[in-house]
Design a protein around this motif. Structure first.
Motif, PDB file in Angstrom:
ATOM      1  N   UNK A  31       7.537  13.294   0.591  1.00  0.00           N
ATOM      2  CA  UNK A  31       6.557  14.191   1.195  1.00  0.00           C
ATOM      3  C   UNK A  31       5.350  13.462   1.770  1.00  0.00           C
ATOM      4  N   UNK A  32       5.007  12.354   1.152  1.00  0.00           N
ATOM      5  CA  UNK A  32       3.816  11.609   1.563  1.00  0.00           C
ATOM      6  C   UNK A  32       4.206  10.152   1.800  1.00  0.00           C
ATOM      7  N   UNK A  33       3.703   9.612   2.896  1.00  0.00           N
ATOM      8  CA  UNK A  33       3.979   8.221   3.244  1.00  0.00           C
ATOM      9  C   UNK A  33       2.655   7.564   3.586  1.00  0.00           C
ATOM     10  N   UNK A  34       2.533   6.307   3.241  1.00  0.00           N
ATOM     11  CA  UNK A  34       1.258   5.705   3.566  1.00  0.00           C
ATOM     12  C   UNK A  34       1.179   4.226   3.287  1.00  0.00           C
ATOM     13  N   UNK A  35      -0.064   3.767   3.361  1.00  0.00           N
ATOM     14  CA  UNK A  35      -0.379   2.357   3.147  1.00  0.00           C
ATOM     15  C   UNK A  35      -1.595   2.244   2.230  1.00  0.00           C
ATOM     16  N   UNK A  36      -1.495   1.365   1.274  1.00  0.00           N
ATOM     17  CA  UNK A  36      -2.608   0.976   0.435  1.00  0.00           C
ATOM     18  C   UNK A  36      -2.843  -0.509   0.651  1.00  0.00           C
ATOM     19  N   UNK A  37      -4.011  -0.955   0.237  1.00  0.00           N
ATOM     20  CA  UNK A  37      -4.292  -2.383   0.369  1.00  0.00           C
ATOM     21  C   UNK A  37      -5.087  -2.872  -0.826  1.00  0.00           C
ATOM     22  N   UNK A  38      -4.921  -4.151  -1.114  1.00  0.00           N
ATOM     23  CA  UNK A  38      -5.627  -4.766  -2.233  1.00  0.00           C
ATOM     24  C   UNK A  38      -6.172  -6.101  -1.788  1.00  0.00           C
TER      25      UNK A  38
END
Length: 115
Positions: A31-38
């Protein structure tokens, strides 16, 4: 669900990169797609997400510079990153969440922005 991220690299400040995340497996449940960053020494943070319905959400720090999009036919979503700055340097992780609220993570891809 398996996620494969690609597209990171080294770029000068002001440059652009496009990240890709290819999904496989039970993708119908996503349902949800995305990008995270560290960034080094920091916690992982949201960069951008999109939903199956087409809603998008961006971190304030990337609004106007990053664009998330997806190609349903390819089961792939993208993060177009423009006007990159050194503070955008981070490992970027693609992310998906399914209708059972299970989270899936791809391997990280390193983005390095030189000043």
């Amino acid at each position: 669900v398996q996620l494969q991220a690609s597209g990171g690299g080294l770029v000068q400040a002001g440059g652009s990169l496009r990240l890709s995340c290819a999904a496989s497996g039970s993708i119908f449940s996503i349902n949800v797609m995305g990008w995270y960053r560290q960034a080094p020494g920091k916690q992982r943070e949201l960069a951008a997400t999109t939903t199956r319905a087409g809603y998008t959400n961006y971190a304030d720090s990337v609004k106007g510079r990053f664009t998330i999009s997806r190609d349903n036919a390819k089961n792939t979503w993208y993060l177009q990153m423009n006007s990159l700055q050194p503070e955008d340097t981070a490992v970027y992780y693609c992310h998906a969440r399914d209708n059972r609220l299970t989270n899936y993570w791809g391997q990280g891809t390193l983005v390095t922005v030189s000043s």
